[in-house]
Write a protein that holds these residues in place. Structure first.
Motif, short mmCIF file in Angstrom:
data_model
loop_
_atom_site.label_atom_id
_atom_site.label_comp_id
_atom_site.label_asym_id
_atom_site.label_seq_id
_atom_site.Cartn_x
_atom_site.Cartn_y
_atom_site.Cartn_z
N THR A 41 62.82 53.71 5.94
CA THR A 41 62.85 54.97 5.22
C THR A 41 64.25 55.57 5.31
O THR A 41 64.99 55.29 6.28
CB THR A 41 61.84 55.99 5.79
OG1 THR A 41 61.92 57.22 5.05
CG2 THR A 41 62.11 56.30 7.26
N GLY A 42 64.60 56.37 4.35
CA GLY A 42 65.84 57.13 4.45
C GLY A 42 65.58 58.38 5.27
O GLY A 42 64.54 58.50 5.93
N GLY A 43 66.53 59.29 5.25
CA GLY A 43 66.36 60.55 5.97
C GLY A 43 66.89 60.49 7.38
O GLY A 43 67.16 59.41 7.94
N GLY A 44 66.98 61.65 7.99
CA GLY A 44 67.62 61.78 9.29
C GLY A 44 66.89 61.06 10.41
O GLY A 44 67.50 60.33 11.19
N VAL A 45 65.58 61.22 10.47
CA VAL A 45 64.85 60.59 11.57
C VAL A 45 64.83 59.07 11.38
O VAL A 45 65.06 58.30 12.31
CB VAL A 45 63.42 61.14 11.68
CG1 VAL A 45 62.69 60.52 12.87
CG2 VAL A 45 63.44 62.65 11.85
N ASP A 73 61.93 53.70 -0.34
CA ASP A 73 62.50 54.37 -1.50
C ASP A 73 64.01 54.25 -1.44
O ASP A 73 64.58 53.81 -0.44
CB ASP A 73 62.06 55.84 -1.58
CG ASP A 73 62.77 56.72 -0.56
OD1 ASP A 73 62.99 57.89 -0.88
OD2 ASP A 73 63.07 56.25 0.55
N ARG A 75 67.77 55.93 -3.39
CA ARG A 75 68.41 56.76 -4.40
C ARG A 75 69.07 55.81 -5.41
O ARG A 75 69.72 54.84 -5.03
CB ARG A 75 69.47 57.63 -3.72
CG ARG A 75 68.87 58.69 -2.78
CD ARG A 75 68.65 58.15 -1.37
NE ARG A 75 68.13 59.13 -0.45
CZ ARG A 75 68.86 60.06 0.17
NH1 ARG A 75 70.14 60.16 -0.08
NH2 ARG A 75 68.31 60.92 1.00
N ASN A 85 70.06 54.91 0.80
CA ASN A 85 69.39 54.64 2.08
C ASN A 85 69.84 53.30 2.65
O ASN A 85 69.97 53.13 3.86
CB ASN A 85 67.87 54.67 1.92
CG ASN A 85 67.37 56.06 1.58
OD1 ASN A 85 67.96 57.06 1.98
ND2 ASN A 85 66.29 56.13 0.80
N GLY A 150 59.82 58.98 6.52
CA GLY A 150 60.14 60.35 6.86
C GLY A 150 59.25 61.24 5.99
O GLY A 150 58.61 60.77 5.05
N VAL A 151 59.22 62.52 6.31
CA VAL A 151 58.40 63.43 5.51
C VAL A 151 59.23 64.69 5.22
O VAL A 151 59.98 65.16 6.10
CB VAL A 151 57.07 63.78 6.21
CG1 VAL A 151 57.28 64.46 7.55
CG2 VAL A 151 56.18 64.63 5.30
N HIS A 156 56.54 65.53 0.95
CA HIS A 156 56.84 64.27 0.25
C HIS A 156 57.09 63.17 1.27
O HIS A 156 57.55 63.43 2.38
CB HIS A 156 58.03 64.42 -0.71
CG HIS A 156 59.39 64.38 -0.07
ND1 HIS A 156 60.14 65.54 0.16
CD2 HIS A 156 60.13 63.36 0.39
CE1 HIS A 156 61.29 65.20 0.73
NE2 HIS A 156 61.30 63.88 0.89
N ALA A 158 58.66 58.95 1.12
CA ALA A 158 59.46 58.10 0.22
C ALA A 158 60.05 59.03 -0.85
O ALA A 158 60.60 60.08 -0.52
CB ALA A 158 58.63 56.95 -0.33
N LYS A 181 64.49 66.73 -4.44
CA LYS A 181 65.48 66.47 -3.40
C LYS A 181 66.57 65.61 -4.01
O LYS A 181 66.29 64.50 -4.49
CB LYS A 181 64.84 65.76 -2.19
CG LYS A 181 65.88 65.37 -1.12
CD LYS A 181 65.26 64.70 0.09
CE LYS A 181 66.33 64.35 1.13
NZ LYS A 181 65.75 63.65 2.30
N ARG A 186 65.52 58.23 -8.57
CA ARG A 186 65.23 57.40 -7.40
C ARG A 186 64.27 56.28 -7.77
O ARG A 186 63.68 56.28 -8.85
CB ARG A 186 64.57 58.27 -6.31
CG ARG A 186 65.49 59.33 -5.71
CD ARG A 186 64.72 60.47 -5.12
NE ARG A 186 65.55 61.33 -4.24
CZ ARG A 186 65.54 61.25 -2.92
NH1 ARG A 186 64.78 60.38 -2.31
NH2 ARG A 186 66.31 62.05 -2.19
N LYS A 209 59.13 70.75 9.44
CA LYS A 209 58.13 69.74 9.05
C LYS A 209 56.73 70.07 9.56
O LYS A 209 55.75 69.38 9.27
CB LYS A 209 58.56 68.36 9.58
CG LYS A 209 59.97 67.96 9.26
CD LYS A 209 60.20 67.92 7.77
CE LYS A 209 61.65 67.58 7.44
NZ LYS A 209 62.01 66.20 7.77
#
Ligand SMILES: O=C(O)[C@H](O)[C@@H](O)[C@H](O)[C@H](O)COP(=O)(O)O
Length: 258
Positions: A41-45, A73, A75, A85, A150-151, A156, A158, A181, A186, A209
């Motif tokens: 997954t992308g995102g910080g976590v 997912d 971009r 990602n 991530g969420v 959302h 993905a 976002k 995407r 979150k």
């Protein structure tokens, strides 16, 4: 199947604990089947988990040549764009371990062979997934061992944002336009594809979150609350820090690390 909720002190410990859990899952799958497949997954976590995995000596217990890497997912940006990602995953982990390049499956980039058409790119990725699916997977995508998500604060996962058309789509991969976002265009696995995974891990840290986590565990519908539709065939884990676990609904058993 009710999700299992595990709570860790803070985001840093969460990332390390998820990385350790990921090593074990991959090693177990490879021992049982000779290979393993994970969806990033992308995102910080999600990216912090990859960095933690790169930093742990236990990473050498993984047979990296026998690991398939997919994405939940992406971009729809040019190859190498820092906001992809894939770029974050390669920087955090993939470039530092001995993966078989043929088993790393990034989602197509906007400067790829699809003339900048995200629908064609989505079809291409779906074909790649279909080619990797085995008869025992009983569907158009492989039964991934672990699919991480991530969420968002809006629940959302993905690139499946509340109330958007992608949540009604039965295809395994879809193009998403107008994502709230950024960037707006995407590619995303859909909920049916996500639910093909043996285990779905929802990763969340931070107080922003907490509401999405509560809704995801409260039986809400997946169109309004996409994370509520993210369930694994065998298990669904909510891997949280204390801040994201601050609003857990009553009756949800939480396993808290010290
Ligand atoms: O491409 C993306 O943006 C991600 O896949 C997205 O689904 C992300 O995982 C969530 O928005 C959480 O992101 P954070 O962990 O950074 O809050």
């Amino acid at each position: 199947m009710t999700p299992t909720v595990l709570v860790h002190r803070d985001q840093e410990l969460l990332a390390k604990a998820v990385a350790a859990r990921l090593v074990t899952r991959i090693v177990d799958a490879q021992a049982a089947r000779g290979s393993a497949s994970v969806v990033l997954t992308g995102g910080g976590v999600g990216t912090a988990v990859l960095a933690a995995l790169a930093a742990t000596g236990a990473r050498d217990a993984i047979d990296w040549r026998a690991l398939d890497v997919w994405w939940g997912d992406e971009r729809f940006l040019p190859t190498g764009d820092p906001d992809r990602n894939e770029t974050g995953a390669r920087d955090a982990l993939l470039s530092h371990v001995g993966l078989d390049p043929a088993r790393v499956h990034p989602m197509p980039a906007s400067d790829g062979p699809d003339d900048g058409d995200p629908e064609l790119a989505a079809e291409r990725y779906a074909a790649e997934l279909r080619a990797a699916a085995r008869p025992e997977d009983h569907g158009p995508v492989p039964s991934f061992d672990v699919l991480m998500l991530g969420v968002g604060p809006d629940a959302h996962v993905a690139s499946l944002f509340p109330e958007m058309p992608a949540l009604y789509d039965e295809r395994p991969v879809v193009a998403v336009r107008g994502a709230p976002k950024p960037p707006p265009t995407r590619l995303s696995l859909t909920l049916p594809a996500i639910r093909a995974a043996h285990e779905v891990w929802v990763l969340a840290a931070g107080s922003s979150k907490a509401k999405a986590v509560r809704l995801g565990l409260s039986g809400a519908g997946p169109v309004q609350v996409p994370v509520a539709g993210a369930r694994g065939r065998r298990a669904t884990l909510y891997l949280l820090d204390r801040a994201a676990a601050a609003e857990l609904p009553p009756g949800i058993e939480r396993i808290a690390s010290p």
